[in-house]
Design a protein around this motif. Structure first.
Motif: not given
Length: 482
Positions: A272-286, A288-296
Motif C-alpha cells: 500500500l502506498y499513500v499520498k499524504g497520509g497522516l502519522s498517528l500518535a500511539p494512543l490515537e492509533r490504538n 482506532l484499532i480498538a474500535n474496529t470490528r472483526f468477524a471470523l
C-alpha cells in the motif's frame, strides 16, 4: 483490510470507508471490482482492461448481478488517462505492474499522479527480488523454447515445459545448485495453462526491487505505507533477533524493506502506498484499532494452532488464541469489547492486538465496516450473491460471495453455492436441488476417482457434502450472507 494494515503502521488516510471513489487498472473480467461495488453501494467504481472481451464479460456480469455503481472501459492505460473520470480515493493494480512495458508503467504512474486524491491509497502487487533469482533464468529458457509466436500459445507452452523438464531429467548442474527449483517447476506444470501463459509467457515480464517501485511512485508523490499482508507486520514470527537487529540498525525505510525481502527470500509483494497520509500518535492509533470490528471468515475448527513462517513452525499460544477465537465464534466484535468480556479481558490490549493481527494475517479473521450500514449493504449484496449462486448452476467459476459486514469476498465452493441457493429458495432437500442442477447440465460427480453414474449415487454423495455445509451456515449468517 487496507485501512487496518495502514492503521497497524500508525498511518491514517483520507478515505471514507463507505463513500469513496475506486479505480482498478487492468481489471481482467472485473469480478473483484463488481463484488466490492456490491458490498459498497455508496461508493463509485471504475475499471479498465485492454481486452474488449474482458470488458464485455464484466458489463454483462454487472447487469446480471444488479451492480449499478461500477463502470468498465476497454481502454489502454494511456487512453484511460485521457478519459473524463473523477479523482480517486483508491487505485488498485493487482498482477499488472510486472507484466506491462516500461511505457505502460509510465502511463500508470502518470495516471496515479493526476487522479489520486490527497489522502488516497494505491494497492500494488508485483514480482520481486530476490525470490525470483533462481527461477528467472528458467523462465527465460521457457520463452526461448516457446518457438514461433504465430503458433497457438497452449502448444508452445507444453513444448517449452517439456524441453525445460529435460534439465531436471538430465541432472544439470544448474538444477543441482538450486535444488528448490524442482518443486517450483513442478508447481508450474500443475497450473492451468491460462495462468502459466500470463505469469511466465507474457511479452513483458519485469522483476523489481522494492526500491524500484518506491522510486516510481515517489514521482507521483506517494510514499510506501505498509504491506497488506498482516503477518509481515509481526516481526517476532518472521525474523530472529539477529535479523531484527539488522533491520533496526538500517535507518533508510526503503532499504529496510529490501532487507526484509532478502531475509524472507520473498518473490511477491502486496503493498500500500499513500499520498499524504497522516502519522498517528500511539494512543490515537490504538483507539482506532480498538474500535474496529472483526468477524471470523472460517470455522473455528479450521483454524490451525500453529503458524508456518520463514523461521519454521510456531505453536500459537492457546491461552490467548482459544478464548479469542471462542469470542468471535459468538459473533463479530471489537478489541474494545474483548477487553470487557470474560475469557479475554485479562489478556491486555497488546496481546489481543497481536492475536487479532495473526488471525487476520492467516485470513481467518476479517476487519468489518461500521455496523450502522450493515442493513443497507445487505440489500445490495443479497441481489449480487443470488445471481452468483444462480451462476453456479452452469459453472464452477465465481467462487466468492459478498459480505455486507466485511465489504469483501467469502469463498464458497460450487456445491456450497448450490446448497445455499436451494436453502434460501426454500427447497426441502437442498442436496437434491444441487443434484438436479448438475444433472440438467449433463454433469456427474466423481468419488474416489470413479464417475458416479446413477442419480441416486450422486445424491448420496451430495447429501454427505450438505451435512458438512450445514456446519458452515452459522458462519455465513454472521457474515450477513445468509
Amino acid at each position: 483490510m487496507h485501512r487496518f494494515a495502514l492503521l497497524s503502521r500508525s498511518i491514517q488516510t483520507g478515505v471514507d470507508p463507505e463513500r469513496f471513489s475506486y479505480c482498478e487498472l487492468g481489471c481482467g473480467h472485473g469480478f473483484s471490482t463488481l463484488l466490492l461495488a456490491a458490498a459498497h453501494p455508496d461508493a463509485e467504481f471504475h475499471a479498465n482492461d485492454f481486452l474488449p472481451s474482458h470488458i464485455a464479460y464484466a458489463r454483462k456480469l454487472a447487469a446480471d448481478t444488479g451492480v449499478a455503481n461500477a463502470s468498465f472501459y476497454d481502454d489502454s492505460f494511456e487512453e484511460f488517462g485521457r478519459r473524463d473520470l473523477p479523482d480517486f480515493d483508491i487505485i488498485v493494480l493487482h498482477g499488472v505492474y510486472s507484466w506491462v512495458s516500461a511505457e505502460n508503467r509510465k502511463h500508470i504512474v502518470d495516471f496515479i499522479a493526476r487522479r489520486l486524491k490527497i489522502g488516497g491509497v494505491v494497492y500494488i502487487s508485483y514480482n520481486c527480488h530476490p525470490g525470483w533469482a533462481a527461477m528467472s533464468p528458467l523462465r527465460d529458457l521457457m520463452i526461448m523454447f516457446a518457438g514461433n509466436p504465430d503458433e497457438p500459445i497452449l502448444n508452445r507452452i507444453d513444448h517449452a515445459l517439456d524441453k525445460v523438464q529435460g534439465l531436471f531429467d538430465a541432472n544439470s548442474l544448474y538444477t543441482r545448485v538450486y535444488p528448490m527449483l524442482k518443486d517450483r517447476f513442478d508447481s508450474v506444470r500443475k497450473q492451468t495453462r491460462s495462468y502459466v501463459a500470463h505469469e511466465y509467457f507474457n511479452r513483458d515480464w519485469t522483476i523489481f526491487y522494492h526500491t524500484d517501485v518506491a522510486r516510481d511512485f515517489r514521482d507521483a508523490k506517494l510514499n510506501f505505507g505498509a504491506s497488506v499482508q498482516m503477518l509481515d507486520h509481526l516481526d517476532h514470527f518472521n525474523l530472529n533477533p539477529e535479523q531484527q537487529k539488522l533491520l533496526n540498525e538500517t535507518p533508510n525505510a526503503d532499504h529496510r524493506e529490501v532487507l526484509r525481502d532478502f531475509l524472507a527470500n520473498r518473490q511477491f509483494r502486496r503493498d500500500l502506498y499513500v499520498k499524504g497520509g497522516l502519522s498517528l500518535a500511539p494512543l490515537e492509533r490504538n483507539d482506532l484499532i480498538a474500535n474496529t470490528r472483526f468477524a471470523l471468515s472460517v470455522l473455528p475448527a479450521e483454524i490451525p494452532r500453529n503458524l508456518l513462517t520463514a523461521l519454521g513452525s510456531f505453536g500459537l499460544n492457546p491461552a490467548a488464541f482459544d478464548p479469542v477465537i471462542a469470542a468471535f465464534e459468538r459473533g463479530p466484535r471489537t478489541i474494545r469489547q474483548l477487553q470487557t468480556e470474560d475469557g479475554t479481558k485479562t489478556l491486555g490490549f497488546a496481546l489481543l492486538l497481536d492475536t487479532v493481527m495473526t488471525l487476520v494475517g492467516n485470513n481467518h479473521l476479517q476487519p468489518c465496516l461500521d455496523a450502522a450500514g450493515d442493513a443497507r449493504r445487505s440489500s445490495y449484496t443479497k441481489t449480487f450473491n443470488t445471481a452468483i449462486m444462480q451462476h453456479a448452476k452452469s459453472s464452477g467459476e465465481l467462487a466468492f460471495l459478498a459480505s455486507p459486514l466485511t465489504g469483501g469476498g467469502v469463498y464458497l465452493d460450487r456445491f456450497g453455492r448450490l446448497f445455499l441457493l436451494g436453502y434460501q429458495s426454500g427447497h426441502a432437500d437442498p442436496a437434491a436441488f444441487a443434484r438436479d442442477c448438475l444433472i440438467a447440465r449433463g454433469e456427474r460427480l466423481i468419488r474416489d476417482g470413479k464417475l458416479l453414474e446413477s442419480p441416486e449415487d450422486n445424491l448420496t454423495y451430495l447429501r454427505e457434502q450438505y451435512e458438512r455445509f450445514k456446519e458452515r451456515l452459522p458462519l455465513l449468517k454472521q457474515l450477513g450472507i445468509v
